[in-house]
Enzyme design. Structure first.
Site: not given
Ligand code: GLN
Length: 477
Positions: A72, A148, A172
């Protein structure tokens, strides 16, 4: 046989028997990227030449010897770009060092071959917030891959990587794994070093594996876990051999179903898949019980105070001076800061910085931030109570299967609420695993993957992986 379609464990078996070489495997993965990634958009970049050079020298007796792994784009890999899918860093930052997880992957023989797309600075649930490109779900290109870590999930699902690393601050790793039909593990907070990870919300972020099987996840976790003197929050506890107990089955394992999780908002077809998965585990000898997590309903609101507060502080460093995009139209120092940030950050990142600055500001700090910390304790206490009675908690990873690209873009609140099942684990620091548990049909007849989430006691990843593996084996029939 397409080597790119094998699991890490299968590929390793072939390397060791001499049936295939790391060079052949890297070539197969590069071919797959060349054939598919224009349509999927999972990678931001990859380095074929270095990957092939490393493959030629790989030592297949090492734990991950010769295995190509996608990373990532917010984890530093020396010499590769690290943009966090943000225009503020894109083309302007090359990692000068390896993150601890990368050092450990390299020491175990793995090949970090490319950078995967993500929501900008990991803020989002669909990868649509990437400042650079769209990623499509390999099971249905009209749909999001989740986020994400959407690029990591998509490239694993499309066999454009053997495995990937993602990060999980509020879901994410688990949610994109669920939407793309792969395995995703968020380790216990502190199990894996965050050194070299670009911080979003430092009290919630964890790095973890995204793979084609629980066994693969166990192998990668065993390599990346453990104390690191460069991350004071990393725990100084022994790292077990997570593969040793994988096949011990679930007989007598107590699995809790939170009564609050199965009421409103879950797509009935998703709920049916989860119930069927739980029945499969029961048929293998697990004991199913009801548990109560009454404070989960506050988890999303609590998270969006704590995560945005931490993000507003962490992202202050992107000021156009130290690194990243610098505005060319500014005429004072202050306008250079503000314009560089205005031009470099996308809308969602700005929204989070504004929210986080607000909840920390004088006069609101106690009402929002301090209060959220208290509720965070209540959410964690729920799990402590539940884990006195059960070993594992099961739920859907996400209330729906992957939605259509654009479907939720204008409604951030709706997008936030879909993280209801994953966020409480981050607030509590406990580990969570998402395992594929079948598909539901879309309106166009495509089969959309569903993920079963298993939550565990702190540092008990081994039990999650064992239960997940047991479920996988039952599915293989
Ligand atoms: N969807 C969540 C957010 O937008 C979690 C994102 C993540 O785990 N990086 O914060």
């Amino acid at each position: 046989m397409d080597l790119a379609s094998l699991t890490l464990t299968e590929l390793q078996g072939r390397f060791r028997s001499g049936a295939a070489s790391p060079t052949e495997a890297v070539r197969a993965v590069l071919d797959s990227i060349a054939n598919k990634d224009a349509a999927i958009g999972g990678y931001l970049s990859h380095d074929a030449e270095t990957a092939l050079r490393e493959a030629a020298q790989a030592d297949v007796s090492l734990p991950l010897g010769g295995i190509p792994i996608a990373i990532k784009d917010l984890i530093n890999v020396k010499g590769q770009p690290c943009s966090c899918a943000s225009k503020i860093l894109h083309g302007k930052y090359t990692a000068p060092y390896d993150a601890t997880v990368i050092q450990r992957l390299r020491a175990a023989g793995a090949i970090p071959l490319g950078r995967t797309n993500m929501d900008e600075f990991a803020m989002g649930s669909s990868t649509e917030n990437s400042g650079l490109q769209i990623t499509r779900n390999p099971h249905d290109p009209s749909r999001i891959p989740g986020g994400s870590s959407g690029g990591s999930a998509a490239v694993v699902a499309a066999n454009e990587a053997i495995a990937a690393l993602g990060t999980d601050t509020g879901g994410s790793i688990r949610q994109p794994a669920s939407h793309c039909g792969c395995v995703g593990l968020k380790p216990t907070y502190g199990r894996v070093s965050r050194f070299g990870l670009v911080a979003f919300a430092s009290s919630l972020d964890q790095i973890g594996p995204m793979t084609k099987s629980c066994e693969d996840a166990a192998r990668i976790l065993g390599v990346i876990a453990g104390r690191d003197s460069n991350d004071s929050t990393s725990l100084d506890l022994p790292v077990p051999d997570y593969t040793a107990t994988l096949n011990d089955g679930v007989k007598g394992l107590r699995i809790g179903l939170p009564k609050e999780y199965f009421i409103d908002g879950i797509d009935p077809a998703v709920r049916d898949r989860i119930n069927a998965a739980v029945e499969t585990l029961a048929a293998q000898g697990a004991e199913i019980r009801e548990v109560s997590l009454p404070n989960t309903k506050y988890a999303v609101a609590t998270y969006y105070i704590i995560a945005t507060a931490e993000a507003s502080a962490n992202l202050a460093r992107f000021d156009g001076v130290r690194y990243g995009h610098r505005s060319t139209v500014a005429d004072t120092l202050l306008s250079q800061y503000t314009r560089s940030r205005e031009e470099g950050f996308g809308d969602e990142v700005k929204r989070r910085i504004l929210l986080g600055t607000y909840v920390l500001s004088a006069g609101y700090h106690d009402a929002y931030y301090v209060r959220a910390q208290k509720i965070r304790t209540l959410v964690r206490d729920d799990f402590t109570r539940a884990f006195a009675e059960v070993d594992v908690i099961a739920s859907p990873t996400s209330p729906t299967a992957a939605f259509r690209i654009g479907e939720n873009s204008d409604d951030p609140l709706h997008m936030y609420l879909a993280d209801i099942f994953t966020i409480a684990a981050n607030l509590s620091g406990i580990p969570g695993l998402s395992v594929p548990c079948g598909t539901v049909p879309s309106d166009k007849g495509t089969a959309l993957p569903v993920g079963l989430q298993l939550l565990g006691k702190p540092m008990d990843e081994a039990t999650l992986l064992r239960a997940g593996n047991s479920y996988e084996i039952a599915g293989r029939g």
